[in-house]
Motif scaffolding. Sequence first.
Motif, PDB file in Angstrom:
ATOM      1  N   ARG A  10       4.315 -39.822   8.406  1.00  0.00           N
ATOM      2  CA  ARG A  10       4.966 -40.657   7.391  1.00  0.00           C
ATOM      3  C   ARG A  10       4.086 -40.826   6.160  1.00  0.00           C
ATOM      4  NH1 ARG A  10       8.454 -45.622   9.999  1.00  0.00           N
ATOM      5  NH2 ARG A  10       9.636 -44.412  11.517  1.00  0.00           N
ATOM      6  N   CYS A  11       2.800 -41.011   6.393  1.00  0.00           N
ATOM      7  CA  CYS A  11       1.883 -41.167   5.264  1.00  0.00           C
ATOM      8  C   CYS A  11       1.802 -39.895   4.437  1.00  0.00           C
ATOM      9  CB  CYS A  11       0.492 -41.543   5.764  1.00  0.00           C
ATOM     10  SG  CYS A  11       0.343 -43.254   6.324  1.00  0.00           S
ATOM     11  N   ARG A  12       1.741 -38.751   5.103  1.00  0.00           N
ATOM     12  CA  ARG A  12       1.653 -37.484   4.368  1.00  0.00           C
ATOM     13  C   ARG A  12       2.904 -37.249   3.534  1.00  0.00           C
ATOM     14  NH1 ARG A  12      -2.987 -34.123   4.329  1.00  0.00           N
ATOM     15  NH2 ARG A  12      -4.525 -35.325   5.484  1.00  0.00           N
ATOM     16  N   PHE A  13       4.075 -37.602   4.070  1.00  0.00           N
ATOM     17  CA  PHE A  13       5.305 -37.471   3.287  1.00  0.00           C
ATOM     18  C   PHE A  13       5.257 -38.379   2.054  1.00  0.00           C
ATOM     19  CE2 PHE A  13       7.766 -35.800   7.089  1.00  0.00           C
ATOM     20  CZ  PHE A  13       7.978 -34.559   6.530  1.00  0.00           C
ATOM     21  N   LEU A  14       4.749 -39.595   2.224  1.00  0.00           N
ATOM     22  CA  LEU A  14       4.643 -40.527   1.106  1.00  0.00           C
ATOM     23  C   LEU A  14       3.705 -39.969   0.039  1.00  0.00           C
ATOM     24  CD1 LEU A  14       4.159 -44.375   1.427  1.00  0.00           C
ATOM     25  CD2 LEU A  14       2.902 -43.067  -0.270  1.00  0.00           C
ATOM     26  N   ILE A  15       2.548 -39.473   0.469  1.00  0.00           N
ATOM     27  CA  ILE A  15       1.567 -38.926  -0.469  1.00  0.00           C
ATOM     28  C   ILE A  15       2.136 -37.736  -1.225  1.00  0.00           C
ATOM     29  CG2 ILE A  15      -0.640 -37.696  -0.625  1.00  0.00           C
ATOM     30  CD1 ILE A  15      -1.630 -39.496   1.688  1.00  0.00           C
ATOM     31  N   ILE A  16       2.752 -36.802  -0.493  1.00  0.00           N
ATOM     32  CA  ILE A  16       3.293 -35.602  -1.139  1.00  0.00           C
ATOM     33  C   ILE A  16       4.403 -35.953  -2.124  1.00  0.00           C
ATOM     34  CG2 ILE A  16       4.624 -33.486  -0.716  1.00  0.00           C
ATOM     35  CD1 ILE A  16       2.984 -33.140   1.861  1.00  0.00           C
ATOM     36  N   SER A  17       5.242 -36.915  -1.774  1.00  0.00           N
ATOM     37  CA  SER A  17       6.332 -37.291  -2.681  1.00  0.00           C
ATOM     38  C   SER A  17       5.769 -37.864  -3.979  1.00  0.00           C
ATOM     39  CB  SER A  17       7.273 -38.295  -2.014  1.00  0.00           C
ATOM     40  OG  SER A  17       6.630 -39.540  -1.783  1.00  0.00           O
ATOM     41  N   MET A  18       4.688 -38.650  -3.885  1.00  0.00           N
ATOM     42  CA  MET A  18       4.068 -39.201  -5.086  1.00  0.00           C
ATOM     43  C   MET A  18       3.372 -38.104  -5.897  1.00  0.00           C
ATOM     44  SD  MET A  18       2.522 -42.909  -3.890  1.00  0.00           S
ATOM     45  CE  MET A  18       2.177 -43.362  -5.592  1.00  0.00           C
ATOM     46  N   GLU A  19       2.756 -37.158  -5.216  1.00  0.00           N
ATOM     47  CA  GLU A  19       2.102 -36.052  -5.907  1.00  0.00           C
ATOM     48  C   GLU A  19       3.111 -35.186  -6.652  1.00  0.00           C
ATOM     49  OE1 GLU A  19      -1.782 -35.293  -3.014  1.00  0.00           O
ATOM     50  OE2 GLU A  19       0.164 -34.457  -2.475  1.00  0.00           O
ATOM     51  N   LEU A  20       4.230 -34.901  -6.019  1.00  0.00           N
ATOM     52  CA  LEU A  20       5.261 -34.088  -6.661  1.00  0.00           C
ATOM     53  C   LEU A  20       5.865 -34.808  -7.868  1.00  0.00           C
ATOM     54  CD1 LEU A  20       7.068 -32.616  -3.528  1.00  0.00           C
ATOM     55  CD2 LEU A  20       5.804 -31.320  -5.253  1.00  0.00           C
ATOM     56  N   GLU A  21       6.096 -36.112  -7.723  1.00  0.00           N
ATOM     57  CA  GLU A  21       6.645 -36.892  -8.837  1.00  0.00           C
ATOM     58  C   GLU A  21       5.675 -36.895 -10.016  1.00  0.00           C
ATOM     59  OE1 GLU A  21       8.293 -41.426  -9.797  1.00  0.00           O
ATOM     60  OE2 GLU A  21       7.599 -40.906  -7.786  1.00  0.00           O
ATOM     61  N   ALA A  22       4.385 -37.049  -9.729  1.00  0.00           N
ATOM     62  CA  ALA A  22       3.382 -37.042 -10.794  1.00  0.00           C
ATOM     63  C   ALA A  22       3.304 -35.678 -11.471  1.00  0.00           C
ATOM     64  CB  ALA A  22       2.024 -37.436 -10.224  1.00  0.00           C
ATOM     65  N   ALA A  23       3.434 -34.620 -10.683  1.00  0.00           N
ATOM     66  CA  ALA A  23       3.339 -33.265 -11.233  1.00  0.00           C
ATOM     67  C   ALA A  23       4.456 -32.983 -12.227  1.00  0.00           C
ATOM     68  CB  ALA A  23       3.371 -32.246 -10.102  1.00  0.00           C
ATOM     69  N   ARG A  24       5.609 -33.573 -12.020  1.00  0.00           N
ATOM     70  CA  ARG A  24       6.751 -33.315 -12.900  1.00  0.00           C
ATOM     71  C   ARG A  24       6.553 -33.900 -14.294  1.00  0.00           C
ATOM     72  NH1 ARG A  24       9.628 -34.960  -7.896  1.00  0.00           N
ATOM     73  NH2 ARG A  24      10.080 -33.021  -6.780  1.00  0.00           N
ATOM     74  N   THR A  25       5.622 -34.842 -14.433  1.00  0.00           N
ATOM     75  CA  THR A  25       5.367 -35.443 -15.744  1.00  0.00           C
ATOM     76  C   THR A  25       3.996 -35.041 -16.295  1.00  0.00           C
ATOM     77  OG1 THR A  25       4.432 -37.460 -14.733  1.00  0.00           O
ATOM     78  CG2 THR A  25       6.804 -37.432 -15.192  1.00  0.00           C
ATOM     79  N   GLY A  26       3.290 -34.170 -15.571  1.00  0.00           N
ATOM     80  CA  GLY A  26       1.949 -33.780 -15.983  1.00  0.00           C
ATOM     81  C   GLY A  26       1.923 -32.464 -16.750  1.00  0.00           C
ATOM     82  N   ASN A  27       0.801 -32.209 -17.387  1.00  0.00           N
ATOM     83  CA  ASN A  27       0.602 -30.976 -18.144  1.00  0.00           C
ATOM     84  C   ASN A  27      -0.864 -30.558 -18.074  1.00  0.00           C
ATOM     85  OD1 ASN A  27       3.248 -30.507 -19.747  1.00  0.00           O
ATOM     86  ND2 ASN A  27       2.793 -32.665 -20.159  1.00  0.00           N
ATOM     87  N   LEU A  28      -1.101 -29.276 -18.273  1.00  0.00           N
ATOM     88  CA  LEU A  28      -2.469 -28.822 -18.449  1.00  0.00           C
ATOM     89  C   LEU A  28      -3.009 -29.399 -19.755  1.00  0.00           C
ATOM     90  CD1 LEU A  28      -2.209 -25.017 -17.550  1.00  0.00           C
ATOM     91  CD2 LEU A  28      -3.176 -26.828 -16.130  1.00  0.00           C
ATOM     92  N   PHE A  29      -4.314 -29.618 -19.814  1.00  0.00           N
ATOM     93  CA  PHE A  29      -4.913 -30.024 -21.077  1.00  0.00           C
ATOM     94  C   PHE A  29      -4.781 -28.872 -22.079  1.00  0.00           C
ATOM     95  CE2 PHE A  29      -7.597 -32.898 -18.318  1.00  0.00           C
ATOM     96  CZ  PHE A  29      -7.045 -34.071 -18.797  1.00  0.00           C
ATOM     97  N   PRO A  30      -4.733 -29.160 -23.369  1.00  0.00           N
ATOM     98  CA  PRO A  30      -4.556 -28.098 -24.376  1.00  0.00           C
ATOM     99  C   PRO A  30      -5.632 -27.013 -24.328  1.00  0.00           C
ATOM    100  CG  PRO A  30      -4.195 -30.262 -25.352  1.00  0.00           C
ATOM    101  CD  PRO A  30      -4.710 -30.505 -23.977  1.00  0.00           C
ATOM    102  N   PHE A  31      -6.826 -27.374 -23.876  1.00  0.00           N
ATOM    103  CA  PHE A  31      -7.929 -26.406 -23.860  1.00  0.00           C
ATOM    104  C   PHE A  31      -8.002 -25.572 -22.593  1.00  0.00           C
ATOM    105  CE2 PHE A  31      -9.517 -30.590 -22.456  1.00  0.00           C
ATOM    106  CZ  PHE A  31      -9.850 -30.280 -21.143  1.00  0.00           C
TER     107      PHE A  31
END
Length: 222
Positions: free
Chosen positions: A73-94
Motif C-alpha cells: 500500500r505504501c509503495r502504491f501511494l509513493i508511486i502515485s505521488m511520484e507520477l503526479e509530480a512527474a506530470r508537472t515537472g521539467n528538465l532544467f534548461p541547461f
Amino acid sequence: MKKIEAIVFDFDGTLAELTIDFSDMKRKLKALGSAFMDPLPDKDELPALEWVDYMADCLSNDDPDLGKEFHTRCRFLIISMELEAARTGNLFPFTCEVLNGLGESGIKTGVITRNTGSAVREMVPDIDKISGCFLSREDVENVKPHPDHLFKALEMIGVSATSSLMVGDHHIDIETGKRAGTMTAGVATGRVSIDELNKADPDFVAADCAELIKILKNKNLL
C-alpha cells in the motif's frame, strides 16, 4: 585530483525540477501507518523509502502478511505521488546542453535516482538515450546512499570510481559518492542551500550543473 572520465548525476533536483513534496509524502505515509500500528515508532529521521521498509519489518515480526500488505500500500501511494509530480515537472534548461556537451567531450555520463523509473520516463521518455545509463530504484537491489547503486552505473559505463564524479542536490548523493570512492559535487537546484551542502563536505559545490561544469573546466578536470 585525477581527470574526470565520467559524471553520474542524481535526477530530481539535479537535472530536473524537484516537484515531489517529500514532507507531504511522509505525512500521508504516517497516516496510512497509523491504521496498521498505533503508536508509530519514532523514526521520523528516516527518508520515506527507508521508513516504509522499517515499518513493514516491524509489522512482519508479528504478521508477515500484514507487513507485506502495508509495504504494498505504501509503495502504491509513493508511486502515485511520484507520477503526479512527474506530470508537472521539467528538465532544467541547461540539462540537455550539459549532457550533450559532456558526451561530445568524451566524458561518460549516467543517471541514478531513488525515484521510480516510470515517473522519470513520464517526464523524459528518452532518459535512456540522453546519458550512458539510467538506473531507477527498481533497477538495483540497494538504492543510494548504498554505494551499489552508483557502482552498478559505473560498471555499465565502464569507468572506475576514482575517475568519476557523483553529482546531486542532497547530502544523500554526496554520501553515496563518498561511500563508493568517487569525487563528489553538490548543486543547489533542489531544496538544499550551498551552505547546507557544504556541511556534507563535497569536493565541489555550485549553483547548478552548468556552473559546476565551468568550475571543473577551469580546474582542468574535464
